[in-house]
Design an enzyme around this catalytic site. Structure first.
Site, PDB file in Angstrom:
ATOM      1  N   SER A  39      38.196  42.840  38.331  1.00 29.31           N
ATOM      2  CA  SER A  39      37.411  41.696  38.814  1.00 29.31           C
ATOM      3  C   SER A  39      36.441  42.119  39.906  1.00 29.31           C
ATOM      4  CB  SER A  39      38.334  40.609  39.374  1.00 29.31           C
ATOM      5  OG  SER A  39      39.194  40.106  38.388  1.00 29.31           O
TER       6      SER A  39
HETATM    7  N1  SAH Z   1      43.728  41.267  38.143  1.00 32.33           N
HETATM    8  C1  SAH Z   1      42.984  42.278  37.413  1.00 32.33           C
HETATM    9  C2  SAH Z   1      41.881  41.675  36.549  1.00 32.33           C
HETATM   10  C3  SAH Z   1      42.356  41.664  35.208  1.00 32.33           C
HETATM   11  S1  SAH Z   1      41.357  41.108  33.888  1.00 32.33           S
HETATM   12  C4  SAH Z   1      42.420  43.352  38.319  1.00 32.33           C
HETATM   13  O1  SAH Z   1      42.539  43.246  39.538  1.00 32.33           O
HETATM   14  O2  SAH Z   1      41.899  44.335  37.810  1.00 32.33           O
HETATM   15  C5  SAH Z   1      42.580  40.089  33.097  1.00 32.33           C
HETATM   16  C6  SAH Z   1      43.822  40.782  32.593  1.00 32.33           C
HETATM   17  O3  SAH Z   1      44.683  39.767  32.075  1.00 32.33           O
HETATM   18  C7  SAH Z   1      43.605  41.766  31.446  1.00 32.33           C
HETATM   19  O4  SAH Z   1      44.163  42.998  31.752  1.00 32.33           O
HETATM   20  C8  SAH Z   1      44.310  41.101  30.263  1.00 32.33           C
HETATM   21  O5  SAH Z   1      44.882  42.018  29.348  1.00 32.33           O
HETATM   22  C9  SAH Z   1      45.376  40.294  30.983  1.00 32.33           C
HETATM   23  N2  SAH Z   1      45.932  39.178  30.190  1.00 32.33           N
HETATM   24  C10 SAH Z   1      45.303  38.369  29.311  1.00 32.33           C
HETATM   25  N3  SAH Z   1      46.157  37.467  28.779  1.00 32.33           N
HETATM   26  C11 SAH Z   1      47.367  37.702  29.348  1.00 32.33           C
HETATM   27  C12 SAH Z   1      48.669  37.125  29.205  1.00 32.33           C
HETATM   28  N4  SAH Z   1      48.916  36.116  28.367  1.00 32.33           N
HETATM   29  N5  SAH Z   1      49.680  37.635  29.948  1.00 32.33           N
HETATM   30  C13 SAH Z   1      49.487  38.678  30.805  1.00 32.33           C
HETATM   31  N6  SAH Z   1      48.279  39.276  30.978  1.00 32.33           N
HETATM   32  C14 SAH Z   1      47.235  38.798  30.262  1.00 32.33           C
END
Ligand code: SAH
Length: 208
Positions: free
Chosen positions: A59
């Protein structure tokens, strides 16, 4: 060199309206470049989201700061993060003294993130699973943070908050989401507020 770049990033976030000193201090301390592929080092401390593996993103620093500020983190709080991704957000929360439980549905990300995050010795526990279900076995949580776009917040997650607890999530369509904060004011009562527009990768059901 990275220290100086982080200081500049912190001033930028301050200009953009982040005021919580504890959040700014954590951003100043967490080496964001270690969460990205080394060939993209020069992008680590500009205020932009960036691609990581598996078509996901780390992010934008402003987004991380805004979500963290809305959570109102105090040391020792038990925090559930959904969407570990690069692990950067989890590291910011843990640097603020939170006890972090983070969930990721993509197995490769769940495995890779632990290789470098474990070395940082932060209070973070990693779970491979579907965030729509949360972690009932470890509930209740003081705070819950969703870092993927979700059409609406599942009740299953809201009932994993303590009374007085706060959940922050980007809600809405796939194109743009409203940053939503929900406070659990009682056993069955909740109060929500909205905090601007953001774009996240979608939250998906099941594991991959
Ligand atoms: N917090 C992260 C940003 C992640 S982007 C950072 O600091 O880098 C969103 C993430 O959510 C992705 O890795 C994606 O695979 C995950 N995601 C999507 N759906 C999900 C679910 N149902 N359960 C757990 N993770 C999920």
């Amino acid at each position: 060199m990275h220290q100086g770049m982080r200081k500049k990033l912190v001033s930028k976030l301050r200009e953009k309206g982040i005021h919580d000193e504890a959040v700014l201090d954590a951003i100043n301390r967490v080496p964001r470049h270690l969460f990205m592929d080394s060939s993209f080092l020069k992008f680590a401390y500009i205020d932009q989201a960036f691609p990581i593996a598996e078509g996901q993103t780390i992010s934008q620093p402003y987004t991380v700061a805004k979500q963290t500020e809305l959570l109102g983190i105090q040391p020792h709080m038990k925090v559930l993060e959904i969407g570990t991704g690069s692990g950067y957000q989890a590291a910011v929360l843990a640097t603020m003294g939170a006890r972090v439980y983070t969930m990721e549905r993509i197995r490769n990300l769940f495995i890779n993130v632990q290789v470098y995050l474990k070395k940082m010795n932060l209070n973070i526990q990693f779970f491979y699973g579907d965030g729509y279900k949360g972690l009932p076995a470890f509930a209740p949580f003081d705070r819950i943070l969703i870092t993927a776009a979700i059409p609406e917040i599942p009740e299953l997650l809201l009932c994993q908050l303590v009374i007085g607890g706060i959940l922050v999530a980007p809600t809405g369509s796939a194109n743009a989401q409203t940053m939503t904060r929900i406070i659990r004011t009682g056993e069955k009562s909740f109060k929500s507020s909205h905090h601007g527009y953001f774009v996240f990768v979608p939250m998906r059901k099941g594991k991959a």
